[in-house]
Scaffold this active site. Sequence first.
Site, short mmCIF file in Angstrom:
data_model
loop_
_atom_site.label_atom_id
_atom_site.label_comp_id
_atom_site.label_asym_id
_atom_site.label_seq_id
_atom_site.Cartn_x
_atom_site.Cartn_y
_atom_site.Cartn_z
N HIS A 62 82.41 64.49 68.08
CA HIS A 62 80.88 63.80 68.85
C HIS A 62 80.72 64.64 70.39
O HIS A 62 79.18 65.16 70.26
CB HIS A 62 80.57 62.63 69.34
CG HIS A 62 79.08 61.88 68.99
ND1 HIS A 62 78.02 62.54 68.54
CD2 HIS A 62 78.58 61.54 70.30
CE1 HIS A 62 76.85 61.77 69.05
NE2 HIS A 62 77.65 61.40 70.24
N TYR A 63 81.28 64.82 70.35
CA TYR A 63 81.44 65.52 72.37
C TYR A 63 80.56 67.01 72.23
O TYR A 63 79.88 67.38 72.69
CB TYR A 63 82.35 65.40 72.97
CG TYR A 63 82.62 66.30 74.26
CD1 TYR A 63 81.45 65.69 75.40
CD2 TYR A 63 82.58 67.23 74.69
CE1 TYR A 63 81.32 66.92 77.02
CE2 TYR A 63 83.10 68.54 76.03
CZ TYR A 63 81.96 67.58 76.52
OH TYR A 63 82.24 68.18 78.25
N ILE A 64 81.59 68.02 71.01
CA ILE A 64 80.82 68.70 70.91
C ILE A 64 79.55 69.47 70.17
O ILE A 64 78.91 69.79 70.69
CB ILE A 64 82.13 70.01 70.63
CG1 ILE A 64 83.36 70.37 70.35
CG2 ILE A 64 81.17 71.62 69.26
CD1 ILE A 64 84.78 70.57 69.57
#
Length: 90
Positions: A62-64
Site C-alpha cells: 500500500h505504501y508504494i
Amino acid sequence: MVHQVNVVGTNTLVQACLAAGVQKLCHVSSSSVVIPFDLERNPLFFADEASAPLASKPFLCHYIQTKGEAERIVLKANGTKLPVQSVRAP
C-alpha cells in the site's frame, strides 16, 4: 492512515500552494515508487526516472501505491502556475 498522509495530504499541499501563489514546490517522494510487484523475477539495476517508471497495479504494498499516487498529483501540477520538482529519496 498512509493514504490520508501521502495522497490526501499531498493534494491538499499542492492546492494550498496554488492558492497562495507559491513559486516553486519540491516534493520528496520515495525510490520505492518504481518497485514492481514481481521484483524477485524482474529486479531493478541502476534504475533512474527514464528506465524505471512508476509502479503499476498490482502494487507490492500500500505504501508504494500511495507514494506513487502522491507523485502523480505533484507532477500533474507541474506546468500550471506551480513549477514542481519531485525527488525520489532512497
